[in-house]
Every structure is written in structure tokens, then in C-alpha cells.
Design a protein around this motif. Structure first.
Motif, PDB file in Angstrom:
ATOM      1  N   VAL A  85      33.048  44.307  46.755  1.00  0.00           N
ATOM      2  CA  VAL A  85      33.894  43.896  45.631  1.00  0.00           C
ATOM      3  C   VAL A  85      33.481  44.652  44.363  1.00  0.00           C
ATOM      4  O   VAL A  85      34.336  45.114  43.602  1.00  0.00           O
ATOM      5  CB  VAL A  85      33.827  42.369  45.417  1.00  0.00           C
ATOM      6  N   ALA A  86      32.188  44.824  44.157  1.00  0.00           N
ATOM      7  CA  ALA A  86      31.728  45.550  42.972  1.00  0.00           C
ATOM      8  C   ALA A  86      32.140  47.019  43.037  1.00  0.00           C
ATOM      9  O   ALA A  86      32.523  47.608  42.027  1.00  0.00           O
ATOM     10  CB  ALA A  86      30.215  45.433  42.849  1.00  0.00           C
ATOM     11  N   ILE A  87      32.099  47.599  44.215  1.00  0.00           N
ATOM     12  CA  ILE A  87      32.538  48.991  44.381  1.00  0.00           C
ATOM     13  C   ILE A  87      34.028  49.102  44.102  1.00  0.00           C
ATOM     14  O   ILE A  87      34.473  49.995  43.383  1.00  0.00           O
ATOM     15  CB  ILE A  87      32.191  49.510  45.791  1.00  0.00           C
ATOM     16  N   LEU A  88      34.810  48.174  44.666  1.00  0.00           N
ATOM     17  CA  LEU A  88      36.262  48.182  44.420  1.00  0.00           C
ATOM     18  C   LEU A  88      36.573  47.953  42.950  1.00  0.00           C
ATOM     19  O   LEU A  88      37.463  48.577  42.392  1.00  0.00           O
ATOM     20  CB  LEU A  88      36.946  47.114  45.265  1.00  0.00           C
ATOM     21  N   ARG A  89      35.846  47.055  42.331  1.00  0.00           N
ATOM     22  CA  ARG A  89      36.070  46.747  40.922  1.00  0.00           C
ATOM     23  C   ARG A  89      35.805  47.960  40.036  1.00  0.00           C
ATOM     24  O   ARG A  89      36.420  48.124  38.993  1.00  0.00           O
ATOM     25  CB  ARG A  89      35.181  45.580  40.513  1.00  0.00           C
ATOM     26  N   ARG A  90      34.919  48.807  40.473  1.00  0.00           N
ATOM     27  CA  ARG A  90      34.589  49.999  39.705  1.00  0.00           C
ATOM     28  C   ARG A  90      35.607  51.128  39.919  1.00  0.00           C
ATOM     29  O   ARG A  90      35.897  51.883  39.000  1.00  0.00           O
ATOM     30  CB  ARG A  90      33.180  50.458  40.106  1.00  0.00           C
ATOM     31  N   ILE A 142      44.880  40.443  37.680  1.00  0.00           N
ATOM     32  CA  ILE A 142      44.471  39.238  38.413  1.00  0.00           C
ATOM     33  C   ILE A 142      43.232  39.533  39.260  1.00  0.00           C
ATOM     34  O   ILE A 142      42.272  38.749  39.275  1.00  0.00           O
ATOM     35  CB  ILE A 142      45.634  38.705  39.273  1.00  0.00           C
ATOM     36  N   PHE A 143      43.223  40.681  39.944  1.00  0.00           N
ATOM     37  CA  PHE A 143      42.057  41.061  40.744  1.00  0.00           C
ATOM     38  C   PHE A 143      40.814  41.180  39.863  1.00  0.00           C
ATOM     39  O   PHE A 143      39.752  40.662  40.205  1.00  0.00           O
ATOM     40  CB  PHE A 143      42.322  42.397  41.451  1.00  0.00           C
ATOM     41  N   LEU A 144      40.951  41.842  38.719  1.00  0.00           N
ATOM     42  CA  LEU A 144      39.801  41.997  37.827  1.00  0.00           C
ATOM     43  C   LEU A 144      39.344  40.655  37.263  1.00  0.00           C
ATOM     44  O   LEU A 144      38.147  40.423  37.104  1.00  0.00           O
ATOM     45  CB  LEU A 144      40.147  42.968  36.692  1.00  0.00           C
ATOM     46  N   HIS A 145      40.289  39.769  36.983  1.00  0.00           N
ATOM     47  CA  HIS A 145      39.929  38.452  36.457  1.00  0.00           C
ATOM     48  C   HIS A 145      39.141  37.643  37.498  1.00  0.00           C
ATOM     49  O   HIS A 145      38.121  37.039  37.180  1.00  0.00           O
ATOM     50  CB  HIS A 145      41.183  37.691  36.030  1.00  0.00           C
ATOM     51  N   PHE A 146      39.632  37.626  38.733  1.00  0.00           N
ATOM     52  CA  PHE A 146      38.975  36.814  39.757  1.00  0.00           C
ATOM     53  C   PHE A 146      37.675  37.420  40.276  1.00  0.00           C
ATOM     54  O   PHE A 146      36.891  36.726  40.905  1.00  0.00           O
ATOM     55  CB  PHE A 146      39.923  36.540  40.924  1.00  0.00           C
ATOM     56  N   THR A 147      37.446  38.687  40.025  1.00  0.00           N
ATOM     57  CA  THR A 147      36.203  39.304  40.504  1.00  0.00           C
ATOM     58  C   THR A 147      35.202  39.546  39.389  1.00  0.00           C
ATOM     59  O   THR A 147      34.157  40.143  39.632  1.00  0.00           O
ATOM     60  CB  THR A 147      36.494  40.649  41.210  1.00  0.00           C
ATOM     61  N   LYS A 148      35.485  39.084  38.185  1.00  0.00           N
ATOM     62  CA  LYS A 148      34.548  39.352  37.087  1.00  0.00           C
ATOM     63  C   LYS A 148      33.213  38.651  37.278  1.00  0.00           C
ATOM     64  O   LYS A 148      32.191  39.151  36.877  1.00  0.00           O
ATOM     65  CB  LYS A 148      35.163  39.038  35.736  1.00  0.00           C
ATOM     66  N   ASN A 149      33.196  37.494  37.933  1.00  0.00           N
ATOM     67  CA  ASN A 149      31.933  36.805  38.194  1.00  0.00           C
ATOM     68  C   ASN A 149      31.068  37.592  39.178  1.00  0.00           C
ATOM     69  O   ASN A 149      29.855  37.602  39.085  1.00  0.00           O
ATOM     70  CB  ASN A 149      32.168  35.402  38.714  1.00  0.00           C
ATOM     71  N   THR A 150      31.700  38.272  40.108  1.00  0.00           N
ATOM     72  CA  THR A 150      30.973  39.113  41.059  1.00  0.00           C
ATOM     73  C   THR A 150      30.316  40.262  40.333  1.00  0.00           C
ATOM     74  O   THR A 150      29.181  40.615  40.614  1.00  0.00           O
ATOM     75  CB  THR A 150      31.944  39.671  42.145  1.00  0.00           C
ATOM     76  N   GLN A 151      31.009  40.838  39.369  1.00  0.00           N
ATOM     77  CA  GLN A 151      30.481  41.970  38.620  1.00  0.00           C
ATOM     78  C   GLN A 151      29.261  41.563  37.800  1.00  0.00           C
ATOM     79  O   GLN A 151      28.266  42.252  37.784  1.00  0.00           O
ATOM     80  CB  GLN A 151      31.568  42.528  37.695  1.00  0.00           C
ATOM     81  N   THR A 152      29.332  40.409  37.116  1.00  0.00           N
ATOM     82  CA  THR A 152      28.216  39.999  36.279  1.00  0.00           C
ATOM     83  C   THR A 152      27.024  39.551  37.112  1.00  0.00           C
ATOM     84  O   THR A 152      25.890  39.754  36.723  1.00  0.00           O
ATOM     85  CB  THR A 152      28.632  38.873  35.328  1.00  0.00           C
ATOM     86  N   SER A 153      27.267  38.994  38.287  1.00  0.00           N
ATOM     87  CA  SER A 153      26.129  38.582  39.106  1.00  0.00           C
ATOM     88  C   SER A 153      25.493  39.753  39.822  1.00  0.00           C
ATOM     89  O   SER A 153      24.334  39.708  40.170  1.00  0.00           O
ATOM     90  CB  SER A 153      26.574  37.538  40.145  1.00  0.00           C
ATOM     91  N   ALA A 154      26.239  40.869  39.996  1.00  0.00           N
ATOM     92  CA  ALA A 154      25.670  42.044  40.641  1.00  0.00           C
ATOM     93  C   ALA A 154      24.811  42.846  39.677  1.00  0.00           C
ATOM     94  O   ALA A 154      23.954  43.608  40.078  1.00  0.00           O
ATOM     95  CB  ALA A 154      26.787  42.942  41.205  1.00  0.00           C
ATOM     96  N   ASP A 155      25.063  42.695  38.344  1.00  0.00           N
ATOM     97  CA  ASP A 155      24.311  43.464  37.338  1.00  0.00           C
ATOM     98  C   ASP A 155      22.951  42.928  37.109  1.00  0.00           C
ATOM     99  O   ASP A 155      22.187  42.371  37.505  1.00  0.00           O
ATOM    100  CB  ASP A 155      25.028  43.458  35.996  1.00  0.00           C
TER     101      ASP A 155
END
Length: 155
Positions: A85-90, A142-155
């Protein structure tokens, strides 16, 4: 050992796909230059071949962007980050942004073209393209909104 073999194969395939897409970009750009040269030398309506050239250039840009994303994400060093998810988000926003620019330009060019040719009955095609682009941007948001928690927890 198995992990290193997988990484090596992934890296080779990423480089191969990157080269394929870069080659396609060069071929599309060659086609673009040929279209411009033929249009100028044949005395074709300048607006017609420039509109066609813009479409071709945008496609070349999207293919080039895809090559860059593949090269950046898959042919690098071994990833410490295994979160898909973090790779896709990037990577997805950059590519979707390029596609949305291409689609909206295509829709706008079609509106101009149909307006000049008095083909108002065909305007539902560009309107559908522009609406689809808007829906694609909304889906990306919508994808970026729902995956923002994944991004912050991966950092």
C-alpha cells in the motif's frame, strides 16, 4: 538465497520493462516529429496536425512516466519497505495524474475540434471523457484518504 534470486529476477524484469517503455516513448516521439514534418510539408491545416501532435505527445509523456515509475520502484536496491500500500501510495498518484492530464487534454481538444466542425451532436464523447477523468481523480483522492494511516504508520 531464494530472496536474492527473486530480487535479481525482479530487477532484471524491471529494467527490461523500463527499456521497452522507453523504446516505445522514443518511437512515439519519432512518429510525432514525422507527423509534424509531413503536416508542414504537405500544407495541411496547421490546427489539425498540431491537435493530433498534442495527443501523440501526451501519450508519449504517459508512457515515459510509466517507464520512470517502473524503474524507480522495481529496479532499485532491496527494499526495506515491503508494504504494498505504501508503494502504491507513492507511485499511483504520479501516474494517475499524468493519465488525468492526458484525458482532460484529449477531452478539451475534442470539444475544440467538434466546435470548429459544427458537430455539436458529438460533444457527448468529450464530456464523457472529462467526467471519467473527474471520477478517476475522485477515486484517487478516496484511495489516498483511506490509505493515509498506512503511510504515517510506515514512516
Amino acid at each position: 538465497m531464494n530472496n536474492k534470486l527473486f530480487f535479481w529476477i525482479k530487477s532484471i524484469l524491471a529494467k527490461l520493462f523500463t527499456m521497452i517503455f522507453l523504446g516505445l516513448t522514443v518511437a512515439i516521439m519519432f512518429s510525432l516529429m514525422t507527423t509534424i514534418f509531413k503536416g508542414i510539408s504537405n500544407g495541411t491545416d496547421i490546427m489539425q496536425f498540431f491537435l493530433s501532435s498534442i495527443n501523440t505527445g501526451i501519450i508519449a509523456l504517459a508512457v515515459f512516466e510509466l517507464a520512470l515509475v517502473i524503474n524507480k520502484e522495481y529496479s532499485g536496491h532491496e527494499e526495506s519497505e515491503s508494504d504494498a500500500v505504501a508503494i502504491l501510495r507513492r507511485t499511483i498518484p504520479r501516474f494517475i495524474g499524468t493519465v488525468c492530464i492526458a484525458l482532460s487534454l484529449e477531452g478539451l481538444i475534442m470539444v475544440i475540434k467538434y466546435s470548429q466542425l459544427d458537430l455539436a451532436g458529438n460533444l457527448y464523447y468529450p464530456v464523457a471523457i472529462i467526467c471519467s477523468t473527474a471520477l478517476l481523480l475522485i477515486a484517487l483522492a478516496i484511495f489516498l484518504h483511506f490509505t493515509k494511516n498506512t503511510q504515517t504508520s510506515a514512516d
